[in-house]
Design an enzyme around this catalytic site. Structure first.
Site, PDB file in Angstrom:
ATOM      1  N   ARG A 275      -6.268   4.600   8.682  1.00  0.00           N
ATOM      2  CA  ARG A 275      -6.830   5.523   9.216  1.00  0.00           C
ATOM      3  C   ARG A 275      -6.878   5.238  10.508  1.00  0.00           C
ATOM      4  NH1 ARG A 275     -11.662   5.022   4.684  1.00  0.00           N
ATOM      5  NH2 ARG A 275     -10.517   6.215   3.268  1.00  0.00           N
TER       6      ARG A 275
ATOM      7  N   HIS B  76     -17.616   6.256  10.060  1.00  0.00           N
ATOM      8  CA  HIS B  76     -17.382   6.345   8.768  1.00  0.00           C
ATOM      9  C   HIS B  76     -17.831   4.923   8.161  1.00  0.00           C
ATOM     10  CE1 HIS B  76     -16.350   7.452   4.762  1.00  0.00           C
ATOM     11  NE2 HIS B  76     -15.104   6.377   4.430  1.00  0.00           N
TER      12      HIS B  76
ATOM     13  N   GLN C 277     -14.768   2.109  11.858  1.00  0.00           N
ATOM     14  CA  GLN C 277     -13.642   2.978  11.571  1.00  0.00           C
ATOM     15  C   GLN C 277     -14.213   4.457  11.545  1.00  0.00           C
ATOM     16  OE1 GLN C 277     -12.849   3.074   6.975  1.00  0.00           O
ATOM     17  NE2 GLN C 277     -10.871   2.624   8.166  1.00  0.00           N
TER      18      GLN C 277
ATOM     19  N   PHE D 255      -3.054   6.655  -1.672  1.00  0.00           N
ATOM     20  CA  PHE D 255      -3.841   6.555  -0.361  1.00  0.00           C
ATOM     21  C   PHE D 255      -3.322   5.654   0.568  1.00  0.00           C
ATOM     22  CE2 PHE D 255      -8.556   6.694  -0.028  1.00  0.00           C
ATOM     23  CZ  PHE D 255      -8.790   8.053  -0.497  1.00  0.00           C
TER      24      PHE D 255
ATOM     25  N   HIS E 112     -13.047   7.782  10.609  1.00  0.00           N
ATOM     26  CA  HIS E 112     -12.297   8.423   9.357  1.00  0.00           C
ATOM     27  C   HIS E 112     -11.596   9.635  10.051  1.00  0.00           C
ATOM     28  CE1 HIS E 112     -11.222  10.434   5.751  1.00  0.00           C
ATOM     29  NE2 HIS E 112     -11.365   9.208   4.968  1.00  0.00           N
TER      30      HIS E 112
ATOM     31  N   LEU F 210     -17.338  14.084   5.118  1.00  0.00           N
ATOM     32  CA  LEU F 210     -16.227  13.493   4.945  1.00  0.00           C
ATOM     33  C   LEU F 210     -15.146  14.543   3.970  1.00  0.00           C
ATOM     34  CD1 LEU F 210     -14.556  11.016   5.302  1.00  0.00           C
ATOM     35  CD2 LEU F 210     -15.545  10.466   2.827  1.00  0.00           C
TER      36      LEU F 210
ATOM     37  N   ARG G 152     -10.130  -0.864   7.868  1.00  0.00           N
ATOM     38  CA  ARG G 152     -10.214  -1.072   6.294  1.00  0.00           C
ATOM     39  C   ARG G 152      -9.150  -0.024   5.741  1.00  0.00           C
ATOM     40  NH1 ARG G 152     -12.841   1.912   2.456  1.00  0.00           N
ATOM     41  NH2 ARG G 152     -13.997   3.158   3.988  1.00  0.00           N
TER      42      ARG G 152
ATOM     43  N   GLU H  40      -9.560  11.168   1.829  1.00  0.00           N
ATOM     44  CA  GLU H  40      -8.127  10.948   2.092  1.00  0.00           C
ATOM     45  C   GLU H  40      -7.215  11.216   0.724  1.00  0.00           C
ATOM     46  OE1 GLU H  40      -7.939   7.161   4.318  1.00  0.00           O
ATOM     47  OE2 GLU H  40      -5.958   6.783   3.105  1.00  0.00           O
TER      48      GLU H  40
END
Lengths: 248, 603
Positions: B309, B380, B234, B121, B236, B250, B415, B253
Site C-alpha cells: 500500500r 487508513h 498508512q 491481496f 490507503h 474506503l 501493514r 483492495e
C-alpha cells in the site's frame, strides 16, 4: 452555493420541538453531511449517532421526510429541497435526545435467542465442508447491519408496542440465519412460536421495503420460518411422533 | 468527592471491535469476570468497515502457502522493522483463529470443494484472504459479538474512558463517562486490555469514523507506557474522492485483487513503471501475466497494482503531482475492464464486490461494472501504537495490555491488507488470555480519589468556558495541519511548523467551550477527544522527525532514500518526568537464525 432548510427534532422524552436550520448544500451531499455541518457550526450539542458514513455500520438511522433511512445513504438530490427536509428519530424505541433513541431492547432480545450450535467437524482436517449454494441464503441474512429500520416500521412494535411478545423482523432474520445455517443443530421453532411471537407478523413487508441491505426479510426469511413452525407444530403425525419420543 | 458509580471486574476491556471482543471472550472463557467498554453501540466499532478479508495461510486455494510464506511477506511488507516475534506468532496462529470464527458461526465464501475461499491481496504471495464478499469485517464483528453475548460479559455501551488509574506502577482501573446521561463512572479492575483501534481522525481525509481518535494510545502514554513506530501511518491508496462528501471512504483492495487496474488520465497503467527492487522477482512484467495471476494461474506473478500500500499510494501521488491525475485530483481504478476477459463480468463484479457496487452507485452515481472509479489516498491505519510484549501483549505497565490497531509491532513500516483482521483475533485472544492470568494472580488496587477529582474537573471545564472556542473548529484545524504537514510526503521544516501549530491547538483546546448540558452532547465529546488527538498527532510528528529516512509508509522528501542507520531501529515515545514527550531510537530485537533463514528462502 445553494442553501436548504433542515427541520430537525430537538428535545428529549419530556419535551421537544422541530427546529429549522439552514445550511449550504454541495454536490453529492447526503443528509448526514448536513446534520454534521449543522452540528459543527450551529448546534454543537445536536445528538446523532454515526460511525462509518458508508452504509456499513447501521448507526445513523432516522426518519427523513417521514421515511426510515440511513442518513449517510440518503442523497440530498433525491429530496425536494424547495421545502424543509424533516429529520426525526426512529419511533419504535424510547427517545433519549434529539435523533437518538434507546435501542438497548434489541440487544436484550438477541441474548434470549439460542446461540449457534454446530455439528461436530466432519472433514478429515477437523473442519467442515459447505457448498456456496447452500450458504447463499444465510449470507444474505448475515448482511444485516443492525440499523433497526425494519423494527422501526414494523407496526407490531411501532404502533402496538408488543416489545414483550414479539422480537421483530431483525431478530426473525437473525433466527432464520441460524436455522438455515448448514452446520447448526439447534432447534428454535418452539420459541419462535411462543416467546418470539412469529405469529404476530402478518407479512405486510414494510420491513423488506426499508432494508438498506435489500435483504428479502419477509419472502426469504420470515415466510419460510413460519412454514417451519407450522410444519413442526401443526403436523399431526409429527406431533404424535414427538409425544412418543418424549415418553420413551 | 462526589459519589461516582463504581463497577468492578477482574478484567476490563476498553474497546469492542474485533480485538476487544476477542480479548473479552478469551478472558471470560478463562473464568474471570469481564467488563467491556465501547465508545459506540456494540457491533458498530471500526472493524465493521473492514472489507477485503482476513489473512491466514490456510492454503485452501494455493497449497504452497504456509506460515513461513506469510511471515516472510509480512516482514518484507514492513521493511523488516517489524517485531519479528509478533509477525511469527501472527502467521502461525491466524489459521486457527479463522477456523475458530467458522466454529462460532461465521460464514465465509467457499471454494468449489466447500472449504473457505481465499483471495489475492497486496503484498501477499498467494491468495490468502478469507472473506465474505467485501464485508468481511461485518461478518467478523457480528460473529464475535453474537458469540460474546452468551459468555456473561458485562457490556458498557456508549462509554468513553478518560484516564487509567494506577496504584504505584500497576494499573488498577479506569475513569470515564457514559454518553447518555454524561455521568462519570469508575471501573476497578485487576487487569486492563486496551483495544481502542486507530487514530485516523487526526487527519482530514480518512476512512476512519469519529471514534478513531487514538484514545488507547493516549491513555497508555499518560499512564507511562511507551509508543512505538508512530511515524508509520498508512495511507490507503484507494479512497473515494468525489463527490466531496464521500472523500476518504474506503475502496477495498479487493477491487485490485479481483483484477482491477490503476490508470491515469491518459489511460496509461502507470503501476508498471516503477517496481521496487525487493518485489521485482515476484511481480508481473506485463498486463497479460497480471491478469492470469488474478485468475489463479500459479505460474503467473502478481500485477503491480497488488504491490504494498505504501508504494501504490506514492505512485498515485506522483501521477497526480505530475499532472496526470483525474479531473477531481485522483487516478482511475477500473474493474469494468474485465468484461474484455469475462463473459459475465458485471454479475461477477456485483457478486464479489457488492458493497463497492452499492457504495459507488448510491453515493457517486457511478456504475463500477461500466465505468472506472476515481480514487486517491486516504488515512487508513496506524502501524504505530502501544509497545507490548509479543507473547503476552502486556505493556511496560504491569496489568496494562493492548491488542489490535492500538498496539503495535507486527506491521513494521507498512501493514499488508488483511493482516489487521488476523492481528485483532490473534493478539486479541492472547491479550485476553494473559490479562485473565494476570488478574488471577493479582488483587484489586486502591483508587486514588485525588486523581479522579482532577480528571473530572478537567473534563467539565469546557462547560465553564461556555461560549469559548468551538471544539469542532479546533478539530478541523488540527486535521488540516496533520493532513498538509505530516501527511504522505513529509519534510523537516513542515513538521517543525506542525509542532508549533500543535502547541497552539493545545492552548485553544483548553479554551474549548461547550453549550447545552451533559446528556448526549457531541460538542462535549468532541472537546474531550481533542486531548487524545493532540497527543497522538505530536507523537506521529516527533517520531517522523526522528526517522530521517524514507521507509514503508514514511516518505521524507528531504531524505528520500532508505538509510542503513535506521534499518535496525524503532522509534520509541514516552512521557518524561517533566511532562514533555521524549523520543528515542531503540535497536530491533535480534531475530533468531531459523527465522532469518525463512526470510532468505522466501526472497
Amino acid at each position: 452555493m445553494p442553501t436548504a432548510t433542515f427541520r430537525i427534532w430537538r428535545g428529549d422524552a419530556k419535551s421537544g420541538a422541530f427546529e429549522d436550520y439552514s445550511t449550504e448544500v454541495s454536490q453529492g451531499m447526503v443528509v448526514l453531511d448536513a446534520v454534521h455541518d449543522i452540528q459543527a457550526k450551529q448546534a454543537n450539542d445536536l445528538a446523532c449517532r454515526w460511525n462509518c458514513k458508508a452504509g456499513k455500520c447501521g448507526s445513523c438511522s432516522a426518519e427523513v421526510n417521514g421515511m426510515p433511512k440511513l442518513m449517510c445513504m440518503s442523497r440530498l438530490n433525491d429530496l425536494p429541497l424547495d421545502k424543509p427536509v424533516t429529520i426525526e428519530p426512529i419511533k419504535a424505541f424510547p427517545l433519549l435526545k434529539d435523533l437518538i433513541t434507546d435501542v438497548s431492547w434489541n440487544f436484550e432480545v438477541k441474548k434470549k435467542i439460542k446461540k449457534f450450535k454446530p455439528r461436530p467437524p466432519d472433514a478429515a482436517d477437523g473442519t467442515w465442508r459447505m457448498a456456496q449454494e447452500d450458504i447463499d441464503r444465510v449470507q444474505e441474512f448475515r448482511k444485516c447491519i443492525e440499523c433497526f429500520l425494519c423494527q422501526d416500521v414494523c407496526h407490531v412494535l411501532r404502533d402496538h408496542r408488543k416489545h414483550d411478545e414479539f422480537i421483530g423482523p431483525r431478530f426473525l432474520i437473525y433466527v432464520a440465519a441460524l436455522e438455515m445455517h448448514p452446520l447448526d443443530t439447534e432447534d428454535r421453532l418452539e420459541e419462535l412460536r411462543k416467546a418470539h411471537g412469529i405469529g404476530y407478523c402478518n407479512i405486510t413487508k414494510c420491513c423488506t421495503k426499508v432494508c438498506p441491505e435489500n435483504i428479502q426479510i419477509t419472502d426469504n426469511g420470515i415466510i419460510p420460518l413460519k412454514e417451519r413452525v407450522v410444519d413442526d407444530h401443526y403436523d399431526p403425525l409429527g406431533w404424535i411422533w414427538k409425544k412418543l419420543k418424549k415418553n420413551r | 468527592m462526589p459519589d461516582y458509580q463504581t463497577f468492578q471486574h477482574d478484567v476490563l476491556v476498553i474497546g469492542a471491535g474485533g480485538a476487544g471482543l476477542r480479548a473479552a471472550i478469551e478472558a471470560s472463557a478463562a473464568g474471570v469476570s469481564v467488563g467491556l467498554v465501547c465508545k459506540s453501540l456494540l457491533g458498530k466499532a471500526h472493524t465493521v468497515m473492514a472489507e477485503g478479508g482476513i489473512a491466514a495461510a490456510l492454503g485452501n486455494v494455493d497449497d504452497r502457502d504456509n506460515w513461513k510464506v506469510h511471515f516472510a511477506d509480512t516482514m518484507r511488507g514492513g521493511q523488516y522493522v517489524n517485531q519479528w516475534r509478533m509477525a511469527e506468532l501472527h502467521a502461525k496462529e491466524a489459521p486457527d483463529r479463522v477456523r475458530e470464527l467458522e466454529a462460532w458461526g461465521a460464514v465465509f465464501d467457499r471454494t468449489k470443494d466447500g472449504r473457505i475461499l481465499q483471495r489475492n491481496f497486496g503484498g501477499h504471495r498467494y491468495p490468502r484472504l478469507a472473506h465474505v464478499g467485501d464485508r468481511t469485517g461485518l461478518e467478523m464483528i457480528r460473529t464475535l459479538q453474537d458469540h460474546g453475548i452468551h459468555q456473561g460479559i458485562e457490556v458498557y455501551m456508549e462509554h468513553t474512558v478518560l484516564a487509567l488509574l494506577k496504584e504505584g506502577e500497576r494499573v488498577i482501573g479506569a475513569f470515564g463517562y457514559e454518553r447518555e446521561r454524561g455521568r462519570f463512572k469508575i471501573f476497578r479492575a485487576k487487569a486492563i486490555v486496551l483495544a481502542t483501534g486507530g487514530l485516523g481522525r487526526a487527519y482530514k481525509i480518512t476512512s476512519n469514523s469519529w471514534e478513531s481518535t487514538g484514545d488507547g494510545l493516549s491513555l497508555a502514554y499518560e499512564a507511562g507506557a511507551e509508543l512505538i513506530d508512530m511515524e508509520f501511518v498508512q495511507f490507503h491508496p484507494t479512497g473515494m474522492i468525489w463527490p466531496p462528501s464521500v472523500m476518504g471512504i474506503l475502496v477495498t483492495e479487493g477491487v485490485r485483487g479481483e483484477g482491477g487496474i490503476l490508470t491515469n488520465k491518459d489511460g496509461r497503467r502507470f503501476m508498471f513503471e516503477q517496481i521496487p527492487e525487493n518485489y521485482r522477482t515476484q511481480t508481473a512484467d506485463n498486463p497479460e501475466e497480471g491478469w492470469r495471476y488474478c485468475q489463479g494461474d500459479k505460474d503467473a506473478r502478481r500485477p503491480p497494482e497488488l504491490l504494498t500500500r505504501d508504494h501504490v499510494a506514492r505512485c498515485i501521488v506522483r501521477e497526480i503531482k505530475e499532472g496526470r491525475g483525474s479531473p477531481h485530483g485522483g487516478v482511475y481504478l477500473d474493474i469494468a475492464w474485465i468484461k474484455e476477459k469475462m463473459p459475465n463480468a458485471a454479475e461477477h463484479i456485483k457478486r464479489k464486490l457488492p458493497s463497492m457496487y452499492h457504495q459507488f452507485k448510491q453515493l457517486a452515481d457511478i456504475d463500477i461494472t461500466e465505468q472506472p472509479m476515481e480514487v486517491g489516498p486516504t488515512t487508513h491505519y496506524a502501524m504505530g501504537g502501544i509497545h507490548v510484549d509479543a507473547d503476552t501483549q502486556m505493556s511496560r505497565i504491569p496489568g496494562l495490555f493492548a491488542a489490535g490497531e492500538c498496539a503495535a509491532g507486527i506491521n513494521g513500516a507498512n501493514r499488508l491488507g488483511g493482516n489487521s483482521l488476523s492481528d485483532i483475533v490473534v493478539f486479541g485472544k492472547r491479550a485476553g488470555e494473559f490479562a485473565a492470568k494476570f488478574a488471577k494472580e493479582n488483587s484489586l488496587g486502591q483508587i486514588d480519589n485525588g486523581k479522579i477529582d482532577l480528571v473530572a474537573r478537567e473534563a467539565v471545564a469546557p462547560f465553564e468556558n461556555g461560549a469559548g472556542e468551538n471544539p469542532y473548529s479546533i478539530q478541523r484545524d488540527l486535521q488540516e495541519t496533520m493532513q498538509d504537514l505530516v501527511g504522505i510526503v513529509r519534510n523537516e521544516s513542515e513538521m517543525r511548523t506542525a509542532l508549533e501549530k500543535l502547541k497552539i491547538f493545545s492552548e485553544r483546546a483548553n479554551r474549548a467551550g461547550v453549550v447545552g448540558h451533559r446528556e448526549f452532547n457531541p460538542g462535549w465529546h468532541t472537546a474531550l477527544d481533542l486531548k487524545t488527538l493532540l497527543t497522538v498527532s505530536e507523537a506521529i510528528t516527533r517520531a517522523a522527525l526522528e526517522r530521517k529516512e524514507s521507509r514503508g509508509a514514511q516518505f521524507r522528501e528531504d531524505c528520500p532514500e532508505k538509510d542503513d542507520r535506521f534499518a535496525k531501529v524503532n522509534t520509541m515515545i514516552s512521557k518524561a518526568a517533566d511532562g514533555s514527550m521524549q523520543v528515542r531510537l531503540d535497536p530491533l530485537p535480534e531475530m533468531p537464525d531459523d527465522l532469518k533463514q525463512v526470510i532468505e528462502e522466501m526472497k
